[in-house]
Design an enzyme around this catalytic site. Sequence first.
Site, PDB file in Angstrom:
ATOM      1  N   ALA A 207       1.033  -0.974   0.349  1.00  0.00           N
ATOM      2  CA  ALA A 207       0.374  -0.010  -0.147  1.00  0.00           C
ATOM      3  C   ALA A 207       0.762   1.415   0.163  1.00  0.00           C
ATOM      4  O   ALA A 207       0.515   2.015  -0.518  1.00  0.00           O
ATOM      5  CB  ALA A 207      -1.132  -0.213   1.553  1.00  0.00           C
ATOM      6  N   THR A 208       1.612   1.523   0.739  1.00  0.00           N
ATOM      7  CA  THR A 208       2.810   2.125   0.625  1.00  0.00           C
ATOM      8  C   THR A 208       3.199   2.708  -0.845  1.00  0.00           C
ATOM      9  O   THR A 208       3.213   3.962  -1.299  1.00  0.00           O
ATOM     10  CB  THR A 208       4.381   1.974   1.475  1.00  0.00           C
TER      11      THR A 208
ATOM     12  N   ASN B 153      -5.661   3.760  11.498  1.00  0.00           N
ATOM     13  CA  ASN B 153      -4.922   2.655  11.583  1.00  0.00           C
ATOM     14  C   ASN B 153      -4.654   2.415  13.245  1.00  0.00           C
ATOM     15  O   ASN B 153      -4.754   1.053  14.096  1.00  0.00           O
ATOM     16  CB  ASN B 153      -3.569   1.674  10.996  1.00  0.00           C
TER      17      ASN B 153
ATOM     18  N   GLN C 102      -6.718  -0.334   6.263  1.00  0.00           N
ATOM     19  CA  GLN C 102      -7.440  -0.749   6.845  1.00  0.00           C
ATOM     20  C   GLN C 102      -9.164  -0.392   6.881  1.00  0.00           C
ATOM     21  O   GLN C 102      -9.861  -0.921   8.207  1.00  0.00           O
ATOM     22  CB  GLN C 102      -7.085   0.227   8.686  1.00  0.00           C
TER      23      GLN C 102
ATOM     24  N   SER D 205      -4.159  -2.528   0.845  1.00  0.00           N
ATOM     25  CA  SER D 205      -2.883  -3.785   0.982  1.00  0.00           C
ATOM     26  C   SER D 205      -2.972  -4.999   1.667  1.00  0.00           C
ATOM     27  O   SER D 205      -4.015  -5.420   1.969  1.00  0.00           O
ATOM     28  CB  SER D 205      -1.624  -3.312   2.281  1.00  0.00           C
TER      29      SER D 205
ATOM     30  N   HIS E 172      -2.258  -7.711   2.959  1.00  0.00           N
ATOM     31  CA  HIS E 172      -2.116  -8.125   4.665  1.00  0.00           C
ATOM     32  C   HIS E 172      -2.745  -8.069   5.773  1.00  0.00           C
ATOM     33  O   HIS E 172      -2.780  -8.641   6.690  1.00  0.00           O
ATOM     34  CB  HIS E 172      -0.373  -8.338   4.611  1.00  0.00           C
TER      35      HIS E 172
ATOM     36  N   THR F 210       7.882  -7.308 -13.383  1.00  0.00           N
ATOM     37  CA  THR F 210       6.712  -8.806 -13.236  1.00  0.00           C
ATOM     38  C   THR F 210       6.047  -9.160 -12.473  1.00  0.00           C
ATOM     39  O   THR F 210       6.633  -9.042 -11.198  1.00  0.00           O
ATOM     40  CB  THR F 210       7.802  -9.888 -13.628  1.00  0.00           C
TER      41      THR F 210
ATOM     42  N   CYS G 270       5.056   1.610  13.814  1.00  0.00           N
ATOM     43  CA  CYS G 270       5.600   2.369  13.461  1.00  0.00           C
ATOM     44  C   CYS G 270       6.456   3.209  15.138  1.00  0.00           C
ATOM     45  O   CYS G 270       7.251   3.016  14.669  1.00  0.00           O
ATOM     46  CB  CYS G 270       5.436   3.195  12.734  1.00  0.00           C
TER      47      CYS G 270
HETATM   48  N1  PLP Z   1      -2.122   3.253   5.542  1.00  0.00           N
HETATM   49  C1  PLP Z   1      -2.275   2.518   6.625  1.00  0.00           C
HETATM   50  C2  PLP Z   1      -3.572   2.861   7.208  1.00  0.00           C
HETATM   51  C3  PLP Z   1      -1.863   1.049   7.423  1.00  0.00           C
HETATM   52  O1  PLP Z   1      -2.382   1.073   8.632  1.00  0.00           O
HETATM   53  C4  PLP Z   1      -0.321   1.014   6.584  1.00  0.00           C
HETATM   54  C5  PLP Z   1       0.230  -0.391   7.506  1.00  0.00           C
HETATM   55  O2  PLP Z   1       0.364  -0.362   8.276  1.00  0.00           O
HETATM   56  C6  PLP Z   1      -0.462   1.679   5.791  1.00  0.00           C
HETATM   57  C7  PLP Z   1      -0.997   2.220   5.049  1.00  0.00           C
HETATM   58  C8  PLP Z   1       0.913   1.078   5.085  1.00  0.00           C
HETATM   59  O3  PLP Z   1       0.788  -0.689   4.469  1.00  0.00           O
HETATM   60  P1  PLP Z   1       2.050  -0.956   3.618  1.00  0.00           P
HETATM   61  O4  PLP Z   1       2.621  -1.761   5.230  1.00  0.00           O
HETATM   62  O5  PLP Z   1       1.482  -2.579   3.597  1.00  0.00           O
HETATM   63  O6  PLP Z   1       2.248  -1.351   2.541  1.00  0.00           O
END
Ligand code: PLP
Length: 361
Positions: A72-73, A144, A172, A188, A190, A226, A308
């Site tokens: 997602a980042t 989050n 989220q 994302s 996971h 890829t 984090c």
């Molecule tokens: N945005 C939110 C709200 C998140 O909770 C997270 C991950 O904790 C991210 C973005 C980033 O996701 P990823 O680490 O899978 O890139």
Amino acid sequence: MIYLDYQATRPLAPEAKEAMLRWLDGPDGTGFGNPHSSHRLGRQAEAAVEVARERVAALFPTGGRVIFTGSATEALNLALRGSEPSRAGKPIAVSAIEHSAVLDTALDLPGDTTILPVDNDGFVDREVPFPPVVGVVSVMQVNNEIGTIQPTAALHARARAAGALFVCDAVQAAGKVPIAEADVIAISAHKFHGPKGIGALWVRDGVELHPLVTGGGQEGGLRSGTLSPALCAGMGAAAQLALERMEADAAHVAALWDRARELFAGWELNGPAERRWKGNLNIRRDGLDVARLMSDVREVMFSAGSACASESGKPSRILGAIGLTQTEARGSVRIGFGRYTTMDELERAAGMLIRAAAQQG
Ligand code: PLP
């Protein structure tokens, strides 16, 4: 071990694992093809990627396309940095409780970034003033750290009226609640029981983005490289399962939430009691030493404010934005639960945490 850190990541669903194994190499060794090759092995892998793309697309509103990314980042970087040419130097506005994937990216871009304030529950006011001229507005759907669900539909409508692109971090929200309307949306895998290492960006039809990663021209030229059919298939299976189980999962989470609130009755809730995702209980107790609590209760995987923030040792920026003092933020824990958490696990974990906290005096 009792896992209560569902916002950091979630256990891989058995169905997602099963789908992935077929495309790692498969029982007959035919699953390793490059989905961009034109021979039969490649076309089989490509078909698996496209099935996965449809399953992931079903999470989103209609009228857009899904671009697979590595996280997602990366998706959020593509959204914000990729909109640079169309933003043409106009300011970006982001909420005060965005994940650093949005905030740090916005701050890194040339031009002004306006921080949209939040109230004591983390809500952005739907009438919050935007800068007089604005190019991009980015507000997340579900926070989050404290679970707040933002009024993104209203903010999207206002951004559109102001001629700005509305970006939504739905990391989220995806797989838990229907994803709200926006122009560009990041998720994302996971975070909804899919594999790590894959995310997606949904782009509304007609929205033009500039690629960050150039090369072979995959993903419609927006993200070269890829693709991993195994990761795509795992994300697709997890998305399909999440949609099928959305109501059942939400009901289970609501029951866990009600019980957790009873168990931690003497603790203060951080964030709202309503208009929130209930699988995220962020609570505090005066004078609590969270680092000591973590070392005393090693069997329970929970988080200090946010994963984090705990790495850096700094008190959470999000808890600061909703008005907590540094001491209050330092005395806060985040307990995240969901689909595979049992009531018994929650009760045992709460018992251990409450006893250990009481021993601190
Ligand atoms: N945005 C939110 C709200 C998140 O909770 C997270 C991950 O904790 C991210 C973005 C980033 O996701 P990823 O680490 O899978 O890139």
